[in-house]
Motif scaffolding. Sequence first.
Motif: not given
Length: 291
Positions: A164-170, A175-183
């Motif tokens: 709303d303040a005018g910042l242009k976001l791409e 980006f992959n939000p799904y990552r294999s578990p560590i434990i």
Amino acid sequence: KRFVINAAGMIADKVAAMVGANNFSIVPRKGEYLILSKSQGHLAKHILFPVPTEKGKGILVSQTYHGNLLLGPTARDASVIGGGTMTNRQVIDYIVSTARTMVEGIDLTETIASFSGLRARTENGDFIIEMSAVPGFVNVAGIDSPGLTSSPAIAQYTIQILKDAGLKLEVNTHFNPYRSPIIVPKGPTWKGSIDNEDPEKNIICRCERVTEAEIVSVLSHRPILVTSSDGVKKRTRAGMGPCQGKFCGERVARLIAREKHQPVESVTVKSPGSSLLPESKEEAVLLLSKL
């Protein structure tokens, strides 16, 4: 156009004051927890809360995701960081006595550790998420309970403020939000042992059954840089069991040294200067002389 997001927690009011956007004050509220071993986890199959008060939801009794029993937190206002008039013994007695009104049979001999922290509460008791009076300076402050639960919504709301303040976001298409578990869950049929030649079965932390392979994954195959024993603990639970790292602490340090190609003496617990082992012969002699 540039923006600053003030998410400085306990000192968010001080950071805001640097640019004249200090229309709020942080009033620390201290909370303490007790964590008990997994032998006590069966006592609470749900999150149990008393009737809430003006200070919050009260002392809860809950089984953690990994099966421990969690008691707390307190909610004590502190005008000065670390303030408060109760002794540690009184705090523990209060937590336990309150928890026992909801659950019977709590065995305090199974206590692993106690923890405390400060909530960054504002004087009006509400979140502050807004574009301040200073253009380009966004306050995200006073994130008291339930801040953790609210964090995804807070992030989305902050993004909208910036748009709303005018910042242009791409959008980052990589980006992959799904990552294999560590434990990796290990059932009763899992066969692992200490000093096993197979990293997938070589147990480094016997309390939590954390393997060499899991720790190496954190150190060498993940995007977040981990160089300390505490960093490994937070991601794998190595050192979170009843012995609190007395068995696995040095073993974890040696894995870090091997994977990071550094002397084991230089491996830190947390930050620089917190080595598990003396960094020199002179330091070792000095430590032994104090015993």
